[in-house]
Design a protein around this motif. Structure first.
Motif, PDB file in Angstrom:
ATOM      1  N   PHE A  56       0.834  -1.200   0.000  1.00  0.00           N
ATOM      2  CA  PHE A  56       0.000   0.000   0.000  1.00  0.00           C
ATOM      3  C   PHE A  56       0.877   1.262   0.000  1.00  0.00           C
ATOM      4  N   GLN A  57       1.937   1.268   0.807  1.00  0.00           N
ATOM      5  CA  GLN A  57       2.822   2.427   0.877  1.00  0.00           C
ATOM      6  C   GLN A  57       3.523   2.682  -0.456  1.00  0.00           C
ATOM      7  N   LEU A  58       3.966   1.604  -1.096  1.00  0.00           N
ATOM      8  CA  LEU A  58       4.623   1.751  -2.390  1.00  0.00           C
ATOM      9  C   LEU A  58       3.649   2.265  -3.449  1.00  0.00           C
ATOM     10  N   VAL A  59       2.452   1.687  -3.480  1.00  0.00           N
ATOM     11  CA  VAL A  59       1.450   2.121  -4.457  1.00  0.00           C
ATOM     12  C   VAL A  59       1.117   3.594  -4.248  1.00  0.00           C
ATOM     13  N   ARG A  60       1.046   4.030  -3.019  1.00  0.00           N
ATOM     14  CA  ARG A  60       0.798   5.443  -2.731  1.00  0.00           C
ATOM     15  C   ARG A  60       1.881   6.318  -3.377  1.00  0.00           C
ATOM     16  N   ARG A  61       3.100   5.770  -3.473  1.00  0.00           N
ATOM     17  CA  ARG A  61       4.211   6.511  -4.099  1.00  0.00           C
ATOM     18  C   ARG A  61       4.231   6.341  -5.622  1.00  0.00           C
ATOM     19  N   GLY A  62       3.319   5.507  -6.147  1.00  0.00           N
ATOM     20  CA  GLY A  62       3.202   5.385  -7.593  1.00  0.00           C
ATOM     21  C   GLY A  62       3.846   4.165  -8.227  1.00  0.00           C
ATOM     22  N   PHE A  63       4.362   3.258  -7.406  1.00  0.00           N
ATOM     23  CA  PHE A  63       4.958   2.042  -7.969  1.00  0.00           C
ATOM     24  C   PHE A  63       4.792   0.900  -6.976  1.00  0.00           C
ATOM     25  N   ALA A  64       5.107  -0.294  -7.429  1.00  0.00           N
ATOM     26  CA  ALA A  64       5.080  -1.455  -6.539  1.00  0.00           C
ATOM     27  C   ALA A  64       6.121  -2.455  -7.026  1.00  0.00           C
ATOM     28  N   LEU A  65       6.699  -3.187  -6.097  1.00  0.00           N
ATOM     29  CA  LEU A  65       7.731  -4.179  -6.402  1.00  0.00           C
ATOM     30  C   LEU A  65       7.250  -5.571  -6.050  1.00  0.00           C
ATOM     31  N   THR A  66       7.667  -6.527  -6.834  1.00  0.00           N
ATOM     32  CA  THR A  66       7.447  -7.922  -6.488  1.00  0.00           C
ATOM     33  C   THR A  66       8.630  -8.736  -6.978  1.00  0.00           C
ATOM     34  N   VAL A  67       8.662  -9.980  -6.556  1.00  0.00           N
ATOM     35  CA  VAL A  67       9.661 -10.933  -7.027  1.00  0.00           C
ATOM     36  C   VAL A  67       8.887 -12.084  -7.661  1.00  0.00           C
ATOM     37  N   GLY A  68       9.305 -12.510  -8.817  1.00  0.00           N
ATOM     38  CA  GLY A  68       8.673 -13.676  -9.429  1.00  0.00           C
ATOM     39  C   GLY A  68       7.533 -13.368 -10.373  1.00  0.00           C
ATOM     40  N   GLY A  69       7.233 -12.139 -10.633  1.00  0.00           N
ATOM     41  CA  GLY A  69       6.199 -11.784 -11.605  1.00  0.00           C
ATOM     42  C   GLY A  69       4.866 -11.448 -10.957  1.00  0.00           C
ATOM     43  N   TRP A  70       4.129 -10.597 -11.631  1.00  0.00           N
ATOM     44  CA  TRP A  70       2.855 -10.094 -11.104  1.00  0.00           C
ATOM     45  C   TRP A  70       1.677 -11.009 -11.400  1.00  0.00           C
ATOM     46  N   ASP A  71       1.858 -12.009 -12.231  1.00  0.00           N
ATOM     47  CA  ASP A  71       0.735 -12.887 -12.579  1.00  0.00           C
ATOM     48  C   ASP A  71       0.697 -14.171 -11.760  1.00  0.00           C
ATOM     49  N   ARG A  72       1.460 -14.196 -10.671  1.00  0.00           N
ATOM     50  CA  ARG A  72       1.382 -15.331  -9.751  1.00  0.00           C
ATOM     51  C   ARG A  72       0.007 -15.327  -9.096  1.00  0.00           C
ATOM     52  N   GLU A  73      -0.610 -16.495  -9.020  1.00  0.00           N
ATOM     53  CA  GLU A  73      -1.956 -16.607  -8.439  1.00  0.00           C
ATOM     54  C   GLU A  73      -1.865 -16.897  -6.948  1.00  0.00           C
ATOM     55  N   ILE A  74      -2.851 -16.352  -6.228  1.00  0.00           N
ATOM     56  CA  ILE A  74      -2.838 -16.511  -4.771  1.00  0.00           C
ATOM     57  C   ILE A  74      -4.264 -16.508  -4.221  1.00  0.00           C
ATOM     58  N   SER A  75      -4.445 -17.233  -3.148  1.00  0.00           N
ATOM     59  CA  SER A  75      -5.666 -17.138  -2.352  1.00  0.00           C
ATOM     60  C   SER A  75      -5.367 -16.192  -1.197  1.00  0.00           C
ATOM     61  N   LEU A  76      -6.343 -15.399  -0.834  1.00  0.00           N
ATOM     62  CA  LEU A  76      -6.211 -14.450   0.272  1.00  0.00           C
ATOM     63  C   LEU A  76      -7.457 -14.528   1.142  1.00  0.00           C
ATOM     64  N   ILE A  77      -7.390 -13.931   2.308  1.00  0.00           N
ATOM     65  CA  ILE A  77      -8.581 -13.821   3.138  1.00  0.00           C
ATOM     66  C   ILE A  77      -8.503 -12.513   3.930  1.00  0.00           C
ATOM     67  N   TYR A  78      -9.592 -11.776   3.917  1.00  0.00           N
ATOM     68  CA  TYR A  78      -9.693 -10.543   4.687  1.00  0.00           C
ATOM     69  C   TYR A  78      -9.866 -10.908   6.154  1.00  0.00           C
ATOM     70  N   VAL A  79      -9.323 -10.119   7.052  1.00  0.00           N
ATOM     71  CA  VAL A  79      -9.280 -10.458   8.469  1.00  0.00           C
ATOM     72  C   VAL A  79     -10.670 -10.738   9.056  1.00  0.00           C
TER      73      VAL A  79
END
Length: 195
Positions: free
Chosen positions: A48-71
């Motif tokens: 969130f902090q990076l996106v606020r600055r206009g960019f974001a970083l990842t390792v391994g590519g942005w099209d990696r699939e993931i399951s998530l759950i909101y708290v």
């Protein structure tokens, strides 16, 4: 069949085995969660902090699939399991929506009214950084937050789980797809002055 990729994952699987070994005297239900995000979470705060600055970083590519759950959905799953007799069962509680990190970062961008530039750190570079972080942690007498095992976890193509059994047997129904959970998280971060 579980296949933990890190010592952390192995320790969780070991804890489950210990609990099962005492299952005749310790009533239990095991819930496994994918990454949990939401208010107070510091792991996705960095994104969130990076996106606020206009960019974001990842390792391994942005099209990696993931399951998530909101708290809040994670809490609902725990409460649903607590309302049932302990059956010694293991469930995975996850939102049925599988997303890519690209989709998640895009949703963060919408919530923060930004269009982030998505950057990818090559895996080899990330491994070298992790080796350096491990050496620095040893010198400081601490555990490394970023290490080679974490890079291995981060670069998996699919980190997806199935929550159908939890939904069916516990009556658990997740209510927060990322389109709802990400904006709620962003609002909390902003109100708490974390962003």
């Amino acid at each position: 069949m579980p296949y933990p990729l890190s010592h952390y994952g192995q320790s969780k699987l070991f804890a489950e085995a210990v609990l099962r070994a005492y299952g005749d005297v310790v009533p239990h239900t095991i819930l496994r969660f994918p990454p949990v995000y939401g208010p107070r979470d510091r792991a996705v705060l960095i994104l969130f902090q990076l996106v606020r600055r206009g960019f974001a970083l990842t390792v391994g590519g942005w099209d990696r699939e993931i399951s998530l759950i909101y708290v809040k959905d994670a809490v609902r799953a725990l409460l649903a399991a607590g309302d049932q007799p302990a059956a010694g069962a293991t469930y995975t509680a996850a939102h049925p929506q599988t997303v890519t990190w690209r989709q998640f970062a895009g949703e963060v961008g919408r919530a923060l009214r930004r269009t982030p530039r998505l950057l990818n750190v090559p895996r080899r570079v990330a491994v070298m950084v992790a080796v350096g972080a491990e050496a620095a942690a040893v010198a400081a007498g601490r555990a490394a937050i970023l290490n080679r095992q974490k890079i291995r976890e981060m670069t998996q193509r699919r980190w997806v789980c199935d929550g159908v059994a939890a939904a069916r047997q516990l009556g658990y129904r997740p209510a927060f797809p990322i389109e709802r959970g990400v904006p709620a998280t962003a609002r909390w971060y902003e109100e708490a002055s974390w962003l």
